[in-house]
Design a protein around this motif. Structure first.
Motif, mmCIF file in Angstrom:
data_model
loop_
_atom_site.group_PDB
_atom_site.id
_atom_site.type_symbol
_atom_site.label_atom_id
_atom_site.label_comp_id
_atom_site.label_asym_id
_atom_site.label_seq_id
_atom_site.Cartn_x
_atom_site.Cartn_y
_atom_site.Cartn_z
ATOM 1 N N ALA A 234 0.815 -1.217 0.000
ATOM 2 C CA ALA A 234 0.000 0.000 0.000
ATOM 3 C C ALA A 234 0.844 1.261 0.000
ATOM 4 C CB ALA A 234 -0.950 -0.009 1.198
ATOM 5 N N ASP A 235 2.016 1.203 0.620
ATOM 6 C CA ASP A 235 2.854 2.410 0.731
ATOM 7 C C ASP A 235 3.848 2.543 -0.425
ATOM 8 O OD1 ASP A 235 4.653 0.405 1.338
ATOM 9 O OD2 ASP A 235 5.288 1.258 3.256
ATOM 10 N N ARG A 236 3.653 1.803 -1.509
ATOM 11 C CA ARG A 236 4.631 1.798 -2.599
ATOM 12 C C ARG A 236 4.916 3.196 -3.147
ATOM 13 N NH1 ARG A 236 7.654 2.831 -5.756
ATOM 14 N NH2 ARG A 236 8.611 1.637 -7.457
ATOM 15 N N PHE A 237 3.891 4.031 -3.259
ATOM 16 C CA PHE A 237 4.084 5.358 -3.839
ATOM 17 C C PHE A 237 4.191 6.462 -2.790
ATOM 18 C CE2 PHE A 237 1.374 3.052 -7.059
ATOM 19 C CZ PHE A 237 2.407 2.803 -7.949
ATOM 20 N N ASP A 238 3.968 6.133 -1.524
ATOM 21 C CA ASP A 238 3.955 7.163 -0.483
ATOM 22 C C ASP A 238 5.270 7.933 -0.407
ATOM 23 O OD1 ASP A 238 1.403 6.420 0.153
ATOM 24 O OD2 ASP A 238 1.888 5.535 2.101
ATOM 25 N N ARG A 239 6.367 7.246 -0.641
ATOM 26 C CA ARG A 239 7.689 7.890 -0.533
ATOM 27 C C ARG A 239 7.859 9.023 -1.546
ATOM 28 N NH1 ARG A 239 10.471 2.480 -3.004
ATOM 29 N NH2 ARG A 239 8.574 1.659 -2.051
ATOM 30 N N HIS A 240 7.040 9.025 -2.583
ATOM 31 C CA HIS A 240 7.154 10.032 -3.642
ATOM 32 C C HIS A 240 6.170 11.187 -3.464
ATOM 33 C CE1 HIS A 240 9.742 7.186 -5.619
ATOM 34 N NE2 HIS A 240 8.769 6.314 -5.793
ATOM 35 N N VAL A 241 5.502 11.230 -2.313
ATOM 36 C CA VAL A 241 4.495 12.273 -2.107
ATOM 37 C C VAL A 241 4.874 13.087 -0.870
ATOM 38 C CG1 VAL A 241 2.039 12.789 -1.854
ATOM 39 C CG2 VAL A 241 2.754 10.765 -3.126
ATOM 40 N N THR A 242 5.757 14.071 -1.058
ATOM 41 C CA THR A 242 6.131 14.981 0.026
ATOM 42 C C THR A 242 5.667 16.404 -0.304
ATOM 43 O OG1 THR A 242 8.357 15.313 -0.898
ATOM 44 C CG2 THR A 242 8.080 13.550 0.722
ATOM 45 N N THR A 243 6.105 16.936 -1.435
ATOM 46 C CA THR A 243 5.627 18.244 -1.919
ATOM 47 C C THR A 243 5.340 18.142 -3.418
ATOM 48 O OG1 THR A 243 7.936 18.959 -2.156
ATOM 49 C CG2 THR A 243 6.757 19.679 -0.177
ATOM 50 N N PRO A 244 4.349 17.339 -3.798
ATOM 51 C CA PRO A 244 4.083 17.137 -5.227
ATOM 52 C C PRO A 244 3.368 18.335 -5.846
ATOM 53 C CG PRO A 244 2.424 16.011 -3.945
ATOM 54 C CD PRO A 244 3.417 16.570 -2.952
ATOM 55 N N PRO A 245 3.637 18.642 -7.113
ATOM 56 C CA PRO A 245 2.893 19.697 -7.811
ATOM 57 C C PRO A 245 1.529 19.186 -8.277
ATOM 58 C CG PRO A 245 4.540 18.779 -9.276
ATOM 59 C CD PRO A 245 4.723 18.096 -7.948
ATOM 60 N N SER A 246 0.689 18.825 -7.301
ATOM 61 C CA SER A 246 -0.675 18.368 -7.607
ATOM 62 C C SER A 246 -1.541 19.604 -7.801
ATOM 63 C CB SER A 246 -1.216 17.494 -6.477
ATOM 64 O OG SER A 246 -0.485 16.295 -6.371
ATOM 65 N N GLN A 247 -1.953 19.824 -9.024
ATOM 66 C CA GLN A 247 -2.615 21.072 -9.389
ATOM 67 C C GLN A 247 -4.130 20.966 -9.252
ATOM 68 O OE1 GLN A 247 -3.089 22.180 -13.627
ATOM 69 N NE2 GLN A 247 -1.906 24.013 -13.132
ATOM 70 N N LEU A 248 -4.720 21.990 -8.630
ATOM 71 C CA LEU A 248 -6.163 22.153 -8.604
ATOM 72 C C LEU A 248 -6.539 23.236 -9.598
ATOM 73 C CD1 LEU A 248 -9.015 21.688 -7.357
ATOM 74 C CD2 LEU A 248 -8.437 23.469 -5.685
ATOM 75 N N ARG A 249 -7.535 22.939 -10.416
ATOM 76 C CA ARG A 249 -8.035 23.928 -11.376
ATOM 77 C C ARG A 249 -9.483 24.265 -11.041
ATOM 78 N NH1 ARG A 249 -6.578 23.498 -17.508
ATOM 79 N NH2 ARG A 249 -6.116 25.685 -17.059
ATOM 80 N N LEU A 250 -9.789 25.537 -11.012
ATOM 81 C CA LEU A 250 -11.162 26.010 -10.922
ATOM 82 C C LEU A 250 -11.533 26.446 -12.335
ATOM 83 C CD1 LEU A 250 -10.684 28.414 -7.846
ATOM 84 C CD2 LEU A 250 -10.724 25.903 -7.859
ATOM 85 N N ILE A 251 -12.458 25.748 -12.967
ATOM 86 C CA ILE A 251 -12.751 25.965 -14.379
ATOM 87 C C ILE A 251 -14.180 26.451 -14.547
ATOM 88 C CG2 ILE A 251 -12.732 24.948 -16.682
ATOM 89 C CD1 ILE A 251 -10.840 22.793 -15.662
ATOM 90 N N HIS A 252 -14.346 27.442 -15.401
ATOM 91 C CA HIS A 252 -15.661 28.023 -15.665
ATOM 92 C C HIS A 252 -15.938 27.963 -17.157
ATOM 93 C CE1 HIS A 252 -18.222 31.890 -16.160
ATOM 94 N NE2 HIS A 252 -19.021 30.888 -15.850
ATOM 95 N N TYR A 253 -17.057 27.328 -17.510
ATOM 96 C CA TYR A 253 -17.550 27.327 -18.883
ATOM 97 C C TYR A 253 -18.750 28.274 -18.928
ATOM 98 C CZ TYR A 253 -14.948 22.927 -18.984
ATOM 99 O OH TYR A 253 -13.979 21.967 -18.877
ATOM 100 N N PRO A 254 -18.621 29.452 -19.501
ATOM 101 C CA PRO A 254 -19.726 30.416 -19.473
ATOM 102 C C PRO A 254 -20.945 29.935 -20.253
ATOM 103 C CG PRO A 254 -17.640 31.471 -20.041
ATOM 104 C CD PRO A 254 -17.413 30.004 -20.109
#
Length: 345
Positions: free
Chosen positions: A165-185
């Motif tokens: 379960a922890d295979r990828f945990d070591r790679h998640v310290t300060t990831p550039p995981s982007q949140l987008r707020l998107i508006h379609y008028p």
């Protein structure tokens, strides 16, 4: 031969929060099955407080209702780490479609004296925030809650691939995981044309909350399949990095937004790993008749794809202010192709 999917499965993921519980492995199996055969799913039972979404939507609407000159005070091209307001037409995908949306992009909010930001990392550092009361607090609360959910799913995806379960945990310290707020008028004269062009997502996977239908995914027969709107559900889709890590076992499925005649808001969190993470096929998925796909550096892959789709970054590339990694892949390197450019089903 695998039968092309005709719908996106809906999964209850509540059992994933107790890794020792009786329903955990069944939930993991369902998650892995959807990742292998569809690349998309909708999840319920995720535990994210609906009040957080209500606050996010309220403040997002307030931001996009601002006059254009006020939104452009935090224009993404003013940043050096890809944060801020994205006006209509700024972003163009591989098929060259003009996207009707506007957006606000942010990521993990690091201080301005973070050494990676000072060294010129193109995706890490502080966010640009508009001068709008309550906006930063509402958006940050949503980001933190959905990011926490993403950690639970990332562990489940690891187990679904036969890894700890922890295979990828070591790679998640300060990831550039982007949140987008998107508006379609709202457009009373809108034709049935893309609101976001066909693409795959560049990260591990995406957690999306939309307010209206319009999302379509491409099946293995090259046909577009609607993703219906389900109240309080997240849409989850596999991205390029999990496809590489699994050597194609998990599928990064091509998708797009169409039918944007009604006003629509969309909130994807693109779940990534740390910028310098080397992503290459896990040994269990490499063997005779199954050669390893080329590796990528997680952050470099994200930046290369982003720089080829945003006008302000393409201008910087042309001026020599930034450069693509030597092994940068062209846009649309992953995913499938539709039967024809005009196919809608």
């Amino acid at each position: 031969m695998q039968i092309p999917f005709t719908e996106v499965p809906v999964l209850d993921v509540s059992a994933l929060f107790d890794e020792t519980g009786p329903g955990y492995h069944d939930a993991v199996h369902a998650l892995g099955d959807a990742a292998r055969h569809v690349g998309f799913m909708q999840i319920v039972g995720h535990g994210v407080d609906p009040a957080l979404f209500d606050a996010l939507l309220e403040h997002t609407k307030a931001f996009f209702a601002l006059p254009d000159d006020q939104k452009r005070r935090v224009y993404i091209g003013n940043s050096t780490n890809h944060r801020g307001y994205v006006p209509p037409g700024e972003e163009v995908f591989a098929e060259g479609s003009y996207d009707t949306k506007e957006a606000f992009d942010l990521s993990i909010d690091l201080p301005a004296d973070d050494p990676r930001y000072l060294a010129g990392n193109p995706l890490l550092g502080p966010n640009q925030w508009p001068d709008l009361p309550g906006f930063r607090e509402a958006v940050t609360a949503w980001y933190d809650a959905v990011f926490a959910l993403s950690r639970v799913l990332l562990r489940a995806f690891a187990v679904a691939l036969g890894e700890p379960a922890d295979r990828f945990d070591r790679h998640v310290t300060t990831p550039p995981s982007q949140l987008r707020l998107i508006h379609y008028p709202y457009d009373p004269d809108a034709e049935d044309r893309p609101g976001i062009g066909a693409h795959t997502d560049y990260e591990c996977f995406t957690l999306l909350r939309p307010t209206a239908p319009g999302l379509e995914v491409l099946n293995s027969a090259g046909r577009w399949i609607d993703v219906p709107l389900i109240e309080d559900a997240f849409v989850v889709n596999i991205g390029d990095l999990l496809e590489i890590w699994s050597n194609g076992e998990f599928v990064a499925t091509t998708h797009r937004v169409r039918k944007v005649s009604e006003e629509r808001y969309s909130f994807p969190l693109f779940v990534n790993v740390d910028y310098d993470t080397v992503v290459e096929p896990l040994p269990r998925f490499v063997g005779d008749g199954r050669p390893a796909r080329p590796r990528v550096i997680a952050g470099e892959h994200l930046f290369a794809q982003t720089a080829q789709s945003f006008h302000y970054l393409k201008d910087r590339l042309a001026r020599g202010e930034v450069s693509l990694p030597d092994d940068a892949r062209p846009l649309a390197s992953f995913g499938r192709k539709p039967v024809s450019a005009n196919s809608t089903r």
